[in-house]
Structures are given as structure tokens and as C-alpha cells.
Design an enzyme around this catalytic site. Structure first.
Site, PDB file in Angstrom:
ATOM      1  N   GLY A 239     -26.134  42.899  14.015  1.00  0.00           N
ATOM      2  CA  GLY A 239     -25.341  41.995  13.176  1.00  0.00           C
ATOM      3  C   GLY A 239     -26.105  40.784  12.693  1.00  0.00           C
ATOM      4  O   GLY A 239     -25.511  39.729  12.444  1.00  0.00           O
TER       5      GLY A 239
ATOM      6  N   CYS B 239     -34.197  28.097   5.797  1.00  0.00           N
ATOM      7  CA  CYS B 239     -35.285  27.297   5.227  1.00  0.00           C
ATOM      8  C   CYS B 239     -34.702  26.125   4.433  1.00  0.00           C
ATOM      9  O   CYS B 239     -35.254  25.020   4.455  1.00  0.00           O
ATOM     10  CB  CYS B 239     -36.177  28.151   4.323  1.00  0.00           C
ATOM     11  SG  CYS B 239     -37.371  29.166   5.233  1.00  0.00           S
TER      12      CYS B 239
ATOM     13  N   ASP C 238     -23.031  25.884  14.430  1.00  0.00           N
ATOM     14  CA  ASP C 238     -22.716  27.063  13.625  1.00  0.00           C
ATOM     15  C   ASP C 238     -21.456  26.783  12.801  1.00  0.00           C
ATOM     16  O   ASP C 238     -20.504  26.169  13.275  1.00  0.00           O
ATOM     17  CB  ASP C 238     -22.499  28.281  14.539  1.00  0.00           C
ATOM     18  CG  ASP C 238     -22.570  29.584  13.777  1.00  0.00           C
ATOM     19  OD1 ASP C 238     -23.532  30.343  13.982  1.00  0.00           O
ATOM     20  OD2 ASP C 238     -21.658  29.853  12.964  1.00  0.00           O
TER      21      ASP C 238
ATOM     22  N   HIS D 183     -33.275  32.900  14.657  1.00  0.00           N
ATOM     23  CA  HIS D 183     -32.455  31.808  15.193  1.00  0.00           C
ATOM     24  C   HIS D 183     -31.864  32.247  16.519  1.00  0.00           C
ATOM     25  O   HIS D 183     -31.675  33.448  16.759  1.00  0.00           O
ATOM     26  CB  HIS D 183     -31.357  31.416  14.207  1.00  0.00           C
ATOM     27  CG  HIS D 183     -30.510  32.569  13.764  1.00  0.00           C
ATOM     28  ND1 HIS D 183     -30.927  33.440  12.779  1.00  0.00           N
ATOM     29  CD2 HIS D 183     -29.304  33.007  14.175  1.00  0.00           C
ATOM     30  CE1 HIS D 183     -29.992  34.371  12.599  1.00  0.00           C
ATOM     31  NE2 HIS D 183     -28.999  34.142  13.440  1.00  0.00           N
TER      32      HIS D 183
HETATM   33  P1  AMP Z   1     -26.608  36.072  12.898  1.00  0.00           P
HETATM   34  O1  AMP Z   1     -25.381  36.932  12.733  1.00  0.00           O
HETATM   35  O2  AMP Z   1     -27.199  36.161  14.254  1.00  0.00           O
HETATM   36  O3  AMP Z   1     -27.606  36.268  11.789  1.00  0.00           O
HETATM   37  O4  AMP Z   1     -26.074  34.588  12.822  1.00  0.00           O
HETATM   38  C1  AMP Z   1     -26.056  33.812  11.675  1.00  0.00           C
HETATM   39  C2  AMP Z   1     -25.149  32.655  11.992  1.00  0.00           C
HETATM   40  O5  AMP Z   1     -25.417  31.626  11.053  1.00  0.00           O
HETATM   41  C3  AMP Z   1     -23.660  32.973  11.893  1.00  0.00           C
HETATM   42  O6  AMP Z   1     -23.050  32.685  13.154  1.00  0.00           O
HETATM   43  C4  AMP Z   1     -23.163  32.047  10.786  1.00  0.00           C
HETATM   44  O7  AMP Z   1     -21.886  31.520  11.057  1.00  0.00           O
HETATM   45  C5  AMP Z   1     -24.214  30.959  10.788  1.00  0.00           C
HETATM   46  N1  AMP Z   1     -24.425  30.274   9.527  1.00  0.00           N
HETATM   47  C6  AMP Z   1     -24.662  30.827   8.302  1.00  0.00           C
HETATM   48  N2  AMP Z   1     -24.850  29.866   7.377  1.00  0.00           N
HETATM   49  C7  AMP Z   1     -24.738  28.680   8.038  1.00  0.00           C
HETATM   50  C8  AMP Z   1     -24.835  27.312   7.647  1.00  0.00           C
HETATM   51  N3  AMP Z   1     -25.079  26.960   6.363  1.00  0.00           N
HETATM   52  N4  AMP Z   1     -24.658  26.354   8.583  1.00  0.00           N
HETATM   53  C9  AMP Z   1     -24.393  26.698   9.860  1.00  0.00           C
HETATM   54  N5  AMP Z   1     -24.309  27.957  10.296  1.00  0.00           N
HETATM   55  C10 AMP Z   1     -24.470  28.940   9.401  1.00  0.00           C
HETATM   56 ZN    ZN Z   2     -36.289  30.931   6.233  1.00  0.00          ZN
END
Ligand code: AMP
Ligand code: ZN
Length: 112
Positions: A92, A6, A29, A99
Site C-alpha cells: 500500500g 520532496c 500524517d 518514509h
Molecule cells: P504510504 O501509504 O506508506 O505511502 O503512506 C503515505 C502517507 O502519506 C499516507 O498515510 C498519507 O495520509 C500521507 N500523506 C500524503 N500526503 C500528505 C501530506 N501532504 N501531508 C501529510 N501526510 C500526507
Molecule cells: Zn521525493
């Protein structure tokens, strides 16, 4: 709400944006798992697939339209790519805002 995605949507946290429209945002990412690793994120806060319903599901279809467009633009459409969403602890899911990972640019294994 203390939600990192958000905050990216609102611009409070910076991101390396590749696409944005009124419904979704897509950005690289922070910890790429493949040469191309983009997250496609609905702007509306939905926790996961478990929060998708009749009222908000149109944005999910839109995510896949954007995924197709980005796969072409980022050069992974010919060789193949993956679109993945994690739900809950066993999958995970670390960010509790739905997303979709768009992964490509290398041969992907059976696991993640
Ligand atoms: P998930 O494990 O499916 O919840 O994926 C979350 C993803 O968000 C991970 O691959 C993180 O590296 C990525 N992530 C977390 N914070 C950020 C951010 N500020 N900008 C870009 N990617 C992010
Ligand atoms: Zn949110």
C-alpha cells in the site's frame, strides 16, 4: 520532480512539522490512523527500502534515532508504538519517497 514529500521538504507544500534537521523532516500524517501518527522522511529522494544502498543508508539509521526521540516527546515510548515503512503496491505504498510511519497512542492490531 513531482514528489509530494520532496515538495514538503522544500517548503512548497505546507506540513504540520514536528521535527527537522539537515537529514530528515517529520510531520503529522494528513489522515492519521492512530492518536499519534507522524511520518519521518529522509530529505534525500529514495523511492523505498529497495533504493537503500551503501551510499545512502546512514540516513536510515538516523531515522530511527529521530523515531526514538519523537516517541519520547510525543508520549508513546512507555506504552509502545510502531515504526513502519511500506514498499510497493501490496504494502500500500502511495508516496514513492521513502518514509517511516510512527504510530502510537492506542493498542495497535496485527494488521497495519
Ligand atoms: P504510504 O501509504 O506508506 O505511502 O503512506 C503515505 C502517507 O502519506 C499516507 O498515510 C498519507 O495520509 C500521507 N500523506 C500524503 N500526503 C500528505 C501530506 N501532504 N501531508 C501529510 N501526510 C500526507
Ligand atoms: Zn521525493
Amino acid at each position: 520532480m513531482d514528489c509530494v514529500f520532496c515538495k514538503i521538504v522544500s517548503g512548497e507544500i505546507p506540513s504540520k512539522k514536528v521535527y527537522e534537521d539537515e537529514q530528515v523532516i517529520a510531520f503529522y500524517d494528513l489522515e492519521p490512523q492512530a492518536p499519534v501518527h507522524v511520518l519521518i522522511v529522509p530529505k534525500v529522494h529514495i523511492e523505498s527500502v529497495l533504493g537503500v544502498n551503501e551510499t545512502n543508508s546512514a540516513v536510515i539509521a538516523h531515522v530511527f534515532e529521530v523515531a526514538a526521540k519523537l516517541a519520547v516527546e510525543l508520549g508513546v515510548s512507555q506504552d509502545g508504538f510502531r515504526v513502519v515503512t511500506n514498499i510497493g503496491d501490496n504494502a500500500g505504498q502511495t508516496v514513492k519517497h521513502i518514509h517511516f510511519h510512527l504510530l502510537g497512542g492506542r493498542k495497535l492490531g496485527r494488521e497495519a
